[in-house]
Design an enzyme around this catalytic site. Structure first.
Site, PDB file in Angstrom:
ATOM      1  N   GLU A 168      77.645  82.729 138.774  1.00  0.00           N
ATOM      2  CA  GLU A 168      78.802  82.132 138.281  1.00  0.00           C
ATOM      3  C   GLU A 168      80.135  82.931 138.603  1.00  0.00           C
ATOM      4  OE1 GLU A 168      78.399  80.189 134.494  1.00  0.00           O
ATOM      5  OE2 GLU A 168      80.361  79.672 134.382  1.00  0.00           O
ATOM      6  N   GLU A 215      79.597  86.980 125.734  1.00  0.00           N
ATOM      7  CA  GLU A 215      80.008  85.607 125.733  1.00  0.00           C
ATOM      8  C   GLU A 215      79.933  84.838 124.478  1.00  0.00           C
ATOM      9  OE1 GLU A 215      77.717  83.421 128.579  1.00  0.00           O
ATOM     10  OE2 GLU A 215      79.203  81.702 128.815  1.00  0.00           O
TER      11      GLU A 215
HETATM   12  C1  RAM Z   1      80.693  78.707 130.979  1.00  0.00           C
HETATM   13  C2  RAM Z   1      81.443  80.069 130.661  1.00  0.00           C
HETATM   14  C3  RAM Z   1      82.972  80.023 130.738  1.00  0.00           C
HETATM   15  C4  RAM Z   1      83.492  78.879 129.981  1.00  0.00           C
HETATM   16  C5  RAM Z   1      82.944  77.835 130.410  1.00  0.00           C
HETATM   17  C6  RAM Z   1      83.421  76.523 129.857  1.00  0.00           C
HETATM   18  O1  RAM Z   1      80.605  78.653 132.234  1.00  0.00           O
HETATM   19  O2  RAM Z   1      81.055  80.347 129.272  1.00  0.00           O
HETATM   20  O3  RAM Z   1      83.283  81.285 130.192  1.00  0.00           O
HETATM   21  O4  RAM Z   1      85.046  79.011 130.343  1.00  0.00           O
HETATM   22  O5  RAM Z   1      81.647  77.536 130.482  1.00  0.00           O
END
Ligand code: RAM
Length: 901
Positions: free
Chosen positions: A482, A754
């Protein structure tokens, strides 16, 4: 008079004179010390006043700028207290030129400082016509499966004595460049990441000392990088182009004044490199047996190399580098060599970090070292990589044999604390492994410490989340497949970011990509640079990055230019919301909502803190409009100010009608709903206090836990403090079990996670589909810790800490808390201590600023400063009392206050 007596009377007098006089230091051009390659016609100058005398202010300044043909700008004495970002207004600057400047100031005693030491800056290419080079690509068919790194080289003669030489360079892909066998510069992952098709940054390196009179050679390695590597998901590659390319130009000035330009052109040669494959997510495979020894030196035989193909493309997307480049920073040695239960050989570096491992090895040709990266070990203690999803995150080195070899990868990076060595040849000696961090070379600016070790670790984790994810763009995470510039995460963390590092240039650059990638209808992408497609945008709280970060940069740095530059983008985003609204209500489209809010596994018991996404959208709509009103005011645009003020009233009225009962209850009774409604002033004054009580009660109903996600969390404690519930804010801050900030700390985290429960109390993990252990969003509590807990803040009537606010909130059982911040004016520091018979408070206020200080005391007679009653201290003005605080006004200086019980 004897000699001794003379000396003892004269010496202190000299000291007094030299200290009393104000000095000017720390000259910055475009927020950097002696930058080169500036792409602006009107650079901004910043300087700091230094004085041991309290209450020192600037009343006037004089700047002189010189170029090689003499004076460019002489301001004469300008009556002004501005010492930050004064805009150059002299003779137009020329490309690729060096300029020097010096400054003197007058203080509030009317005394002039001496002229400062000279600072310099160099311009880059201010016109595209300055580029004489041509884009080159490999002159052979590239291996389209492995896509190895490509070498480009060229030998040239510099006939005369060299006075100066600058290398201008960029690539389609990532590049590293060498001159005469040596690496140029200490930047990595260049040219950095921007919306390449619209904005591709070039770098400038001073290579004067690397060139010789005679034969020279330049060589560059180019790999996929963000340009054509895999990004996002579903085999998404070649986003900006299919072929690697290089553009380079050396502008040489000889001592006799003549010039020569060396450029990439048809005379260059190309070949495959020893980098057999390299991808950001997957890592690198390097075969030292294929190294081409001496390839970037003169005299190397490149007869077997192929030529190059020229690419005809204009230079319109080229732009100077605005932010600090990615560089190497801290290094870590393994703290442990682990043999895991499943027999893996794992080295633990003790810190979740972003960068790579430098490895020393000695072996036979063909021996292979395979390094895998992971953030965590699983419950059993085994190496865990499932949360990296498809990212292989592997560095493979094949030895050429013989003497000791040193390896590190190129054009990739890893997010890890642990590495696993597969089939390592020979015994593993931890000493041969060094983890090196890589991140944008932002200046560290903040310190924060308290009497509570867990909170200090939280601060450590916040800073490391920033280090790991400020890698040329603000990324959500650095380890899985990502690593994208998620706009929601960036806006949520942006204010906190300003406390830890200097991020003015970092965000100014990235915001230009926000604007560049904004859709014609004003929609702002989920990620910037946008690699997810035209429809991936417009989510509330994500797209508002367009208004929130410019405003935060203005607050933290007094940077008005960022507002001027971003204003059209800010307006376009608001226009998008207005167009999408019906009757002033924005209740359509896709929204991420309060991402990753508290949602316990035991479904449907009603405890999941689900906040209506359109309620959130309306709040952010209002917030963005408010920020436009503020910005219009700063930019003296009264027509816009009036227009947006009118719009805001309508948005709030629509909010009340749709989401609030007459008695002030919100349709979503969640913490996030109340936090957003209160923080963005969505409720009329009369309904606010009871809404705040509802918020505090809600916290209690979750046994004193937060339930907020990405959007509510940044403002949660802020709102509690604003409405008199600092005790509740402290309870949340200090909560140690899930969900809370300290839960990960207790679980051994060294970065921000996260998810609140990335690793559960039973040590199992959250779903590997989305479980990063290095994600800065929840670190947004750092803002409250600096601004409310320690109480170090700036007023909006004196942004960028020109008018400082120090208002500590003592509580939470802490016995001390202190913070410091390097501002453009100098060091601002504040700290409090609970003492046996009262409290003490320290403050440091830089010259040319003022501060309003709130001292928790019922009246001024209880307060001393430097051991004297404050009423007798001339430099302190007592303004009055407010909510249990005595309010003081001071100028620059260091202050030590004591409040006696
Ligand atoms: C995931 C990650 C990112 C977030 C998006 C919506 O890819 O957690 O931090 O902003 O989702």
């Amino acid at each position: 008079m004897n000699k001794k007596v003379i000396l003892s009377t004269v010496l202190p007098l000299c000291l007094l004179i030299s200290f009393a006089q104000v000095k000017v230091q720390h000259l910055l051009t475009e927020n950097s010390t002696n930058p080169i390659g500036l792409g602006v016609q009107q650079p901004r100058f910043t300087w700091q006043l230094m004085s041991d005398k309290r209450n020192t202010k600037q009343t006037a300044y004089e700047i002189k700028v010189s170029g090689n043909k003499g004076t460019m700008w002489k301001t004469g004495k300008v009556g002004s207290d501005q010492s930050v970002q004064v805009v150059y207004a002299g003779t137009p600057l020329k490309s690729d030129n060096k300029y020097t400047w010096t400054i003197r100031v007058w203080d509030n005693d009317g005394k002039a400082s001496a002229w400062s030491e000279t600072a310099f800056f160099e311009t880059g290419f201010l016109n595209t016509s300055d580029w004489k080079a041509k884009w080159i690509e490999a002159g052979f068919t590239e291996d389209s499966i492995n896509r190895p790194g490509i070498l480009f080289r060229h030998q040239f003669n510099a006939s005369k004595k060299i006075k100066s030489a600058n290398l201008y360079i960029t690539a389609h892909g990532m590049y590293e460049v060498q001159l005469n066998g040596k690496r140029v510069g200490d930047a990595y992952l260049t040219p950095g990441w921007t919306s390449y098709n619209k904005r591709l940054q070039y770098q400038v390196f001073d290579v004067t000392r690397m060139l010789i009179s005679g034969n020279n050679a330049i060589g560059a390695t180019v790999g996929n990088g963000w340009y054509r590597g895999y990004l996002a998901w579903s085999d998404n590659k070649n986003i900006y182009g299919k072929k690697l390319g290089l553009l380079a130009q050396i502008n040489i000035v000889y001592s006799d004044g003549s010039t020569e330009i060396i450029v990439t052109d048809e005379k260059w040669k190309s070949a495959n490199s020893a980098i057999k494959s390299v991808e950001i997510y997957n890592g690198e495979r390097y075969d030292a047996r294929d190294e081409k020894s001496g390839w970037s030196s003169a005299g190397y035989n490149d007869a077997a190399w192929k030529g190059v193909n020229l690419l005809s493309t204009d230079f319109d997307n080229l732009t100077a580098t605005e932010n600090e480049l990615v560089k190497k920073h801290e290094t870590f040695k393994p703290i442990k060599l682990i043999t895991t239960p499943s027999g893996e050989k794992v080295l633990d570096f003790g810190q979740n970090l972003v960068g790579w491992v430098v490895v020393k090895a000695k072996g036979n040709a063909g021996d292979k070292i395979v390094i895998k990266h992971a953030e965590v070990l699983d419950k059993a203690g085994n190496f865990y990589t499932e949360n990296l999803r498809a990212a292989k995150a592997t560095a493979t080195y094949i030895l050429k044999g013989g003497a000791e070899e040193i390896f590190e990868p190129h054009f990739t990076f890893f997010g890890f604390r642990y590495i696993k060595l597969d089939n390592y040849p020979g015994e593993i000696n931890p000493d041969n492994f060094t983890a090196v961090t890589l991140y944008s070379d932002m200046k560290p600016t903040g310190t924060f410490t308290t009497s509570n070790a867990l909170i200090n670790q939280l601060q450590h984790n916040i800073q490391w989340g920033q280090r790991g994810n400020f890698l040329d763009v603000p990324t959500d995470c650095p380890q899985r497949d990502e690593r994208l510039g998620w706009t929601g995460d960036a806006q949520a963390f942006s204010r906190t970011a300003t406390f830890n590092f200097g991020v003015d240039n970092f965000f100014s650059k990235w915001l230009k990509d926000v604007a560049a990638d904004q859709e014609p209808n004003g929609s702002v992408p989920f990620v910037v640079p946008n690699v997810l497609g035209h429809n991936a945008g417009g989510s509330a709280g994500w797209a508002d990055v367009a208004t929130i970060i410019p405003w935060n940069m203005y607050l933290a740095y007094g940077d008005k230019k960022v507002l001027e530059t971003q204003y059209p983008s800010m307006k376009a985003w608001v226009k998008y919301m207005t167009n999408a609204s019906k009757n002033d209500l924005w209740n359509s489209g896709f929204h991420f909502g309060d991402w990753l809010f508290y949602r316990p596994n035991d479904d449907n018991d009603g405890r999941a803190a689900v906040t209506d996404k359109y309620l959130i959208a309306q709040c952010f709509y209002a917030h963005s409009v408010q920020l436009l009103i503020n910005t219009a005011k700063v930019l003296n645009n009264s027509a816009d100010e009036a227009m947006y003020t009118d719009l805001l009233q309508k948005i709030k009225a629509a909010f009340l009608k749709e989401y609030v009962t007459p008695s002030g209850r919100l349709v979503s009774g969640t913490q996030t709903a109340y936090v957003l409604a209160l923080n963005f002033d969505m409720l009329p004054e009369g309904l606010r206090a009871q809404a705040a009580t509802r918020l505090a009660d809600n916290v209690k109903s979750y046994d004193n836990h937060l339930t907020t996600g990405f959007l509510g969390t940044p403002y949660l404690c802020e709102v509690l403090t604003r409405f008199g519930y600092t005790d509740v804010a402290y309870t949340l801050l200090l909560q140690q079990d899930y969900p809370s900030w300290l839960y990960p700390v207790k679980m051994g985290a060294t970065t921000i996670w996260e998810r609140w429960d990335g690793q559960k109390p039973d040590s199992t993990f959250q779903t590997p589909g989305m479980n990063s252990f290095n994600h800065y969003a929840y670190g947004a509590i750092g803002d409250w810790m600096y601004r409310k807990m320690v109480g170090l803040d700036t007023y909006e009537d004196g942004v960028g800490y020109k008018h400082i606010k120090i208002q500590p909130h003592i509580g939470g059982g802490f016995t001390n808390a202190s913070a410091s911040l390097q501002t453009y004016y100098g060091t601002v520091a504040a700290g409090w201590k609970v003492e046996a018979n009262g409290i003490s408070l320290d403050a440091e206020i830089p010259a040319n600023t003022t501060a309003t200080i709130y001292i928790p005391a019922s009246n001024a007679t209880l307060i001393t400063e430097g051991g004297k009653a404050i009423s007798g201290v001339a430099d302190i003005k007592i303004i009055g009392t407010e909510d249990g605080d005595v309010v003081l006004q001071v100028g620059s200086g260091k202050y030590h206050f004591v409040v006696n019980k």
